[in-house]
Scaffold this motif. Sequence first.
Motif, PDB file in Angstrom:
ATOM      1  N   HIS A 108      -4.484   2.243   5.945  1.00 15.60           N
ATOM      2  CA  HIS A 108      -5.181   2.050   4.671  1.00 15.60           C
ATOM      3  C   HIS A 108      -5.994   0.764   4.656  1.00 15.60           C
ATOM      4  O   HIS A 108      -7.119   0.723   4.168  1.00 15.60           O
ATOM      5  CB  HIS A 108      -4.149   2.052   3.533  1.00 15.60           C
ATOM      6  CG  HIS A 108      -4.507   1.182   2.399  1.00 15.60           C
ATOM      7  ND1 HIS A 108      -5.467   1.546   1.480  1.00 15.60           N
ATOM      8  CD2 HIS A 108      -4.077  -0.044   2.021  1.00 15.60           C
ATOM      9  CE1 HIS A 108      -5.589   0.579   0.585  1.00 15.60           C
ATOM     10  NE2 HIS A 108      -4.759  -0.401   0.898  1.00 15.60           N
ATOM     11  N   HIS A 144      -7.597   8.185  -2.982  1.00 15.11           N
ATOM     12  CA  HIS A 144      -8.224   6.969  -2.475  1.00 15.11           C
ATOM     13  C   HIS A 144      -8.879   6.256  -3.648  1.00 15.11           C
ATOM     14  O   HIS A 144      -9.267   6.885  -4.630  1.00 15.11           O
ATOM     15  CB  HIS A 144      -9.286   7.291  -1.424  1.00 15.11           C
ATOM     16  CG  HIS A 144      -8.736   8.021  -0.235  1.00 15.11           C
ATOM     17  ND1 HIS A 144      -7.940   7.412   0.700  1.00 15.11           N
ATOM     18  CD2 HIS A 144      -8.837   9.323   0.143  1.00 15.11           C
ATOM     19  CE1 HIS A 144      -7.581   8.302   1.613  1.00 15.11           C
ATOM     20  NE2 HIS A 144      -8.108   9.477   1.292  1.00 15.11           N
ATOM     21  N   MET A 198      -9.379   0.958   5.820  1.00 14.05           N
ATOM     22  CA  MET A 198     -10.300   1.846   5.106  1.00 14.05           C
ATOM     23  C   MET A 198     -11.275   0.949   4.346  1.00 14.05           C
ATOM     24  O   MET A 198     -11.078   0.629   3.181  1.00 14.05           O
ATOM     25  CB  MET A 198      -9.501   2.762   4.174  1.00 14.05           C
ATOM     26  CG  MET A 198     -10.258   4.002   3.764  1.00 14.05           C
ATOM     27  SD  MET A 198      -9.183   5.271   3.130  1.00 14.05           S
ATOM     28  CE  MET A 198     -10.422   6.381   2.464  1.00 14.05           C
ATOM     29  N   GLU A 247      -6.055   2.300  -2.727  1.00 10.05           N
ATOM     30  CA  GLU A 247      -4.749   2.973  -2.762  1.00 10.05           C
ATOM     31  C   GLU A 247      -4.137   2.903  -1.368  1.00 10.05           C
ATOM     32  O   GLU A 247      -4.813   3.233  -0.385  1.00 10.05           O
ATOM     33  CB  GLU A 247      -4.915   4.465  -3.107  1.00 10.05           C
ATOM     34  CG  GLU A 247      -5.242   4.741  -4.549  1.00 10.05           C
ATOM     35  CD  GLU A 247      -4.005   5.033  -5.391  1.00 10.05           C
ATOM     36  OE1 GLU A 247      -2.928   5.370  -4.831  1.00 10.05           O
ATOM     37  OE2 GLU A 247      -4.109   4.921  -6.619  1.00 10.05           O
ATOM     38  N   PHE A 248      -2.880   2.545  -1.269  1.00  7.96           N
ATOM     39  CA  PHE A 248      -2.259   2.459   0.060  1.00  7.96           C
ATOM     40  C   PHE A 248      -2.014   3.876   0.571  1.00  7.96           C
ATOM     41  O   PHE A 248      -0.960   4.458   0.415  1.00  7.96           O
ATOM     42  CB  PHE A 248      -0.958   1.650   0.023  1.00  7.96           C
ATOM     43  CG  PHE A 248      -0.715   0.938   1.307  1.00  7.96           C
ATOM     44  CD1 PHE A 248      -0.463   1.654   2.477  1.00  7.96           C
ATOM     45  CD2 PHE A 248      -0.790  -0.441   1.384  1.00  7.96           C
ATOM     46  CE1 PHE A 248      -0.286   0.995   3.683  1.00  7.96           C
ATOM     47  CE2 PHE A 248      -0.608  -1.113   2.588  1.00  7.96           C
ATOM     48  CZ  PHE A 248      -0.352  -0.394   3.742  1.00  7.96           C
ATOM     49  N   CYS A 249      -3.044   4.451   1.207  1.00  6.60           N
ATOM     50  CA  CYS A 249      -3.084   5.887   1.415  1.00  6.60           C
ATOM     51  C   CYS A 249      -2.543   6.330   2.771  1.00  6.60           C
ATOM     52  O   CYS A 249      -2.254   7.491   2.974  1.00  6.60           O
ATOM     53  CB  CYS A 249      -4.519   6.357   1.253  1.00  6.60           C
ATOM     54  SG  CYS A 249      -5.657   5.395   2.249  1.00  6.60           S
ATOM     55  N   CYS A 305     -10.773   0.754   0.198  1.00  6.97           N
ATOM     56  CA  CYS A 305      -9.971   1.709  -0.548  1.00  6.97           C
ATOM     57  C   CYS A 305      -8.828   0.948  -1.212  1.00  6.97           C
ATOM     58  O   CYS A 305      -8.172   0.122  -0.584  1.00  6.97           O
ATOM     59  CB  CYS A 305      -9.422   2.772   0.396  1.00  6.97           C
ATOM     60  SG  CYS A 305      -8.092   3.746  -0.319  1.00  6.97           S
TER      61      CYS A 305
END
Length: 723
Positions: A593, A550, A596, A587-589, A585
Amino acid sequence: MKKFVVKSTALLLAAGFAATAYSAESLQDVMKRRNLSQQDLLAASKTYVPTGKRDEFVAFSSGGQSGQQGNIDGKEINWGDTHHPAISETQGKYDGQFLFINDKANPRLAVIDLRDFETKQIVVNPIFKSEHGGAFVTPNTEYVIEAAQYASPLENKKFYPLEEFNEKYRGGVTYWKFDRKEGRINPKESFSLELPPYSQDLSDAGKGPSDGWSFTNSFCSERYVGGIEKGRPPYEAGCSAKDTDYLHVINWKKAAELVAAGKAKKINGHNVLMMETAIKEGILFLVPEPKSPHGVDVTPDGKFLTVAGKLDTHVSVYSFEKIQAAIKAGKFESKDPYGIPVIGMKDALHTQVQLGLGPLHTQYDSKPCIAYTSLYVDSQVVKWNHCEGKVLDKISVHYNIGHLMTMEGDSADPKGRYLVALNKLAIDRFVPVGPLHPQNHQLIDISNDKMQLLYDMPVPLGEPHYVVAIEAAKLKPGVRYKVGTDSRTDKAHPGATKAGEEETVKKGNKITVYGTLIRSHITPETIEAEVGDEITIHLTNLERAQDETHGFTVSTYNTHASVEPGKTVTVKFKADKEGVYPYYCTEFCSALHLEMQGYLLVKPKGWKPGKVVAAKAVYTETDYKATVKKVVDTQVVIDSVVGYITSVNFKDFPDVVNMVDDATDQLNKIKDAKAKHEAAAAKKDWDQANLWAEQVWQYQVKAADIGLRAKTYLEQNGAKKVK
Ligand code: RUQ
Ligand code: CUA
């Protein structure tokens, strides 16, 4: 070839295309269309890495005039000029554990741990103002060598006029003590050797028979000081006037003993062995070398050193044995102005070979006696035999090659196979992007008698001076940190936070957030502050799943962190502007995402909330029931995945065990959210009931996602049924 045609036709058919409308191209068709020769095809087949396969070697390139941060004498440093990366060695062979790199502009040295590819330490040279001859490691990485470049007074912040250059300005070599267990340099046990103001250049450590010794080139041993504005000819004229410069030959093992015996002087709190002592103790010698040398490269067997002089067409191969014989016999041709004994060039040379214009650097092959040298002016690489002193082959590169690099080619165990030419200019090579062309790396096959150029690769950013390549199999990077690790210290982070223990603490104008990150939320989701508060945010990534990183940033507060699984990081800033600042966040987590996110609310001092109007209900009982049904259906999917995983030997796969732990973590959170939605439903608070039921579903989705990944992994890696 035939197979290729058949396969691609099948693919097109499978995709539902009419075979007549789109016929597959044959290899010949592609060659014709792209104007490729047989030679091109050969090069392509040597370099193409099919999907799912991996490269055999990994290269670490210096970034030249780039870099990010640091601090010297209280001044922030926003860039560096890195030149020479070096991989740690065990018995002269690359061990894949650490990487070191120097900064020429701001004399610094960085330690990078190859378990996570992070910079763990940057040490500032205590006595130099610039350095070039680093980083070079001794055969067991006892020391990392860093030689000065432009002479200056060794005392910090001390001024002497240029007229006192010969007396007050000095060069030197620093031996940084490396503590392998700690993975850090120990500055207290490091030391330097004072040297004349000769513009020390590249260095190398001896190995095998020459272990314990190190070698450092120099240019401008004329000690010329330019000054065009005073009518003096420029440096370039005065610094290349003499026919020879000096190779410094140093017994570093003995030097370390002398320092341990208290024979060093403290300068800026650092141990410096003065020239006078080094001369008296017989650990410092000079050997003349042709005009303006650049690289000095010890052969894999440690018996010879190759020196290439930019202004000489020869390489000079010195024999370590001959140098030692001269030292033992006390056979010196003269002394330099500082009293250092000078060994005659003839007494030290093994051979000289005429290679071409502007030889700079040399690397070695896995085949005995085979060396490769870059020719800067001729823009060529020469393959030659250093034992017999003859040229074997030459290949042209585009253009002006500086360093060159063969696989592990500066170690005691070179791997041969490939050579990379690190070219300074890229004229006519790549799609132009303005006056500054990219840097140009060219890959050359050296496995046969004749060198073959395989591939051109543009490299962005600053000039990559030197590069080292290592067999990929030697690298053993970690997959995740133990939860709560500070990756800079590799120890538990004081701000590490466990799930459910998140909190925000306010003391005076200091706000400390103990937060966590896990798909797909940041805890906390709001941070409330007043203008002027100092904010410290500790964030722990609770994930154990591989690659679930993240990121974290706060709008316009110039702060960002990358938080890999298990890591704890800290960001700090002053909330000096009133307003509303989203954080999220980076990062494309996961599928959620974008959600987030959270808000930093910076209120004016003394702000009080006005009358709050209760929000109108959004969800109904019907919505709630639909969500509960979705939850029940999803549970069926989860149960089937769990059923599969537990029916096979998943415990034999550590990566899967981690995934299962991670999924279980998500599922364990359901109980609490379920209790909340049921309690709300009992009170007919359908908003709360529906939202908490949705949260249950979020936990399920994440668990299912990990579960499916685990299932695929097991199927692809041959998991077996267990009874
Ligand atoms: S240098 S191009 Cu900084 Cu290694 Cu020779
Ligand atoms: Cu975490 Cu996106």
